[in-house]
Design an enzyme around this catalytic site. Structure first.
Site, short mmCIF file in Angstrom:
data_model
loop_
_atom_site.label_atom_id
_atom_site.label_comp_id
_atom_site.label_asym_id
_atom_site.label_seq_id
_atom_site.Cartn_x
_atom_site.Cartn_y
_atom_site.Cartn_z
N ASP A 68 9.05 2.78 -0.28
CA ASP A 68 8.47 3.22 0.59
C ASP A 68 8.36 2.83 2.04
O ASP A 68 8.12 1.89 2.44
CB ASP A 68 6.85 3.12 -0.07
CG ASP A 68 5.66 3.48 0.95
OD1 ASP A 68 6.07 4.11 1.69
OD2 ASP A 68 4.55 3.40 0.43
N LYS A 89 4.54 9.14 8.83
CA LYS A 89 4.20 8.52 10.11
C LYS A 89 5.30 9.17 11.24
O LYS A 89 5.11 10.17 11.57
CB LYS A 89 4.00 7.09 9.93
CG LYS A 89 2.77 6.82 8.87
CD LYS A 89 2.24 5.52 8.84
CE LYS A 89 1.11 5.41 8.22
NZ LYS A 89 1.11 4.44 7.03
N TYR A 127 0.73 -1.19 0.02
CA TYR A 127 -0.26 -0.07 0.03
C TYR A 127 0.85 1.23 0.04
O TYR A 127 1.85 1.27 0.66
CB TYR A 127 -0.96 -0.03 1.46
CG TYR A 127 -1.84 1.17 1.16
CD1 TYR A 127 -2.73 1.53 0.40
CD2 TYR A 127 -1.67 2.16 2.33
CE1 TYR A 127 -3.42 2.67 0.56
CE2 TYR A 127 -2.24 3.19 2.59
CZ TYR A 127 -3.42 3.40 1.51
OH TYR A 127 -4.24 4.52 1.65
C1 LIG Z 1 0.35 4.77 5.76
C2 LIG Z 1 1.15 4.72 4.41
C3 LIG Z 1 0.99 5.40 3.28
C4 LIG Z 1 0.18 6.37 3.21
O1 LIG Z 1 0.39 7.42 3.94
P1 LIG Z 1 -0.95 8.64 4.59
O2 LIG Z 1 -0.30 9.56 5.36
O3 LIG Z 1 -1.79 7.90 5.04
O4 LIG Z 1 -1.11 9.34 3.16
C5 LIG Z 1 1.72 5.14 2.36
N1 LIG Z 1 2.61 4.06 2.42
C6 LIG Z 1 3.07 3.31 3.40
C7 LIG Z 1 3.73 2.01 3.56
C8 LIG Z 1 2.09 3.34 4.27
O5 LIG Z 1 2.02 2.61 5.49
#
Ligand SMILES: *Cc1c(COP(=O)(O)O)cnc(C)c1O
Length: 425
Positions: A238, A266, A143
């Site tokens: 990511d 995060k 994701y």
């Molecule tokens: C949470 C997450 C996102 C998206 O981040 P948001 O701040 O919710 O837009 C993208 N990549 C990974 C791996 C994530 O865990």
């Protein structure tokens, strides 16, 4: 009398689609309504009806020091007193950029944004601008936020071109995304062969944590690096979830990997809305105003967000938080495994550092297909059992749990007792 949470949820349903501002919060398939939070401190959260829970969601990752850590709250207070947003460069942006580049050596230049989604979206545009190519390889179950090009998960067959997971994503966009099974390097090689010189980038969560939690096998990351270099495509990690959580330098430090671009989020914001992306200077210089790839943000580099993030990161370093979390995580894992063995539970438990996941299948989980073997009904029973006993795990099988610095041994012991009771329901 209906609870205050259920009254609020009824009002929310009238005015907010689904009653929530992000879908996973709705507890779909779990036979429970979401609860509304009144306050949080340390490892605990309290709902508006006064129920107390030990929290393993931690705002979906940011709360690595626990909730409302003193250093972060103090930094926000102090900074807010001098104004909350300027849209003019502020010194904290420079401090943050220098800290990121120092801690994550693959990042030579970095830009701040306001969410993980913005970070990955910008990486994709930049990779396309830099390479002059359009196609993207991603992996099933990874994701990357709600970016059009990344809301795609292949059907069966390694080389199926993308079909969008969401209405509103034009088929023409989705067709530029190739989604492959994680850990399948042959599928990656085949995709590169069939799409010679048209693939701009490969994007992945180096440790996938949005379909449960599973790991790269063997030298998968190293082989991906080789394939990208050989084919002139960029490798994008990511690390929105793993960055600053698993190590000072994220998953790429753990695996000794060197991506071209990295997306962050995060933990970096200390609970405020922050993301960042960075990488090789040569690539980052393609961004406006230096280069032709446009990217901007009214609130990007916001002083409150920078102050909260810097305070959290420096505190983690000061206390060597990653080592503390590894110790707590290892202890939790050992006890959880002993409990599962004891109960003869047909489960699979995964952990790395402060991230963990319990799958309700005895089979090895290495990708989305194997994660989906987990018995969702058993998960739902387990989730409710834990919630009713004051332990809040993520309301979906396909998420990971998070330990924080604030989780004490006594919290973990209480949680293990609750897990045992909830597994025998
Ligand atoms: C949470 C997450 C996102 C998206 O981040 P948001 O701040 O919710 O837009 C993208 N990549 C990974 C791996 C994530 O865990």
């Amino acid at each position: 009398m209906p609870t205050l949470s259920s009254q609020l949820f009824a009002r929310a349903l009238n005015r907010i689609p689904g009653g929530v501002n992000s879908p996973v919060r709705v507890f779909r398939g779990l036979d429970r309504e979401p609860f509304f939070i009144d306050r949080a401190e340390g490892a605990r959260i309290w709902d508006v009806d006064g129920n107390e829970y030990i929290d393993y969601v931690g705002s979906w990752g940011p709360a690595i020091l626990g909730h409302a850590p003193r250093v972060v709250i103090a930094a926000i207070r102090e900074t807010a007193a001098r104004g909350v947003s300027f849209g003019i460069p502020n010194p904290l942006e420079v401090e943050m950029a220098e800290l990121i580049c120092q801690w994550v050596p693959s990042i030579e230049k970095v830009r701040m944004v306001n969410s993980g989604t913005e970070a990955t979206m910008s990486c994709i545009r930049l990779a396309r601008g830099f390479t002059g190519r359009d196609k993207i390889i991603k992996f099933d179950g990874c994701y990357h936020g709600h970016v059009d090009a990344l809301l795609v998960q292949a059907g069966s067959g390694a080389l199926t071109h993308g079909r969008a997971d969401s209405a509103g994503v034009p088929a023409d966009f989705a067709a530029l995304t190739i989604s492959l099974p994680f850990n399948d390097i042959e599928a990656v090689r085949a995709a590169f062969r069939e799409n010679a010189k048209t693939i701009a980038a490969v994007i992945l969560e180096p440790i996938p944590a949005n379909a449960g939690l599973y790991f790269p096998r063997g030298n998968f990351l190293e082989l991906l690096r080789e394939e990208c270099t050989r084919n002139g495509a960029l490798l994008i990690f990511d690390e929105v979830m793993t960055g600053f959580r698993l190590a000072r330098g994220g998953a790429q430090e753990l695996y000794g990997a060197r991506p071209d671009l990295t997306a962050l989020g995060k933990v970096i914001g200390g609970g405020l809305p922050v993301g960042a992306f960075g990488g090789r200077a040569e690539i980052m210089q393609q961004l406006s105003p230096e280069g032709p790839v446009y990217q901007a943000g009214t609130l990007s580099g916001n002083p409150l967000a920078m102050a909260a993030g810097l305070a959290q990161l420096r505190e983690l370093e000061r206390i060597d938080g990653w080592k503390l979390l590894e110790t707590a995580g290892a202890r939790f894992e050992e006890a959880a495994r002993a409990t599962l063995r004891d109960l003869n539970a047909p489960c699979t438990f995964h952990r790395v550092g402060s991230m963990f996941c319990l799958f309700f299948t005895p089979d090895a989980v290495i990708d989305l297909a194997t994660a989906k073997r987990s018995d969702i009904k058993k998960f739902a029973t387990f989730f409710r059992g834990c919630l009713d006993r004051g332990v809040y795990f993520a309301p979906s099988q396909f998420e990971s749990g998070f330990l924080s610095i604030a989780h004490q041994d006594s919290d973990l012991d209480a949680t293990l007792r609750v897990m045992r009771q909830s597994l025998t329901l």
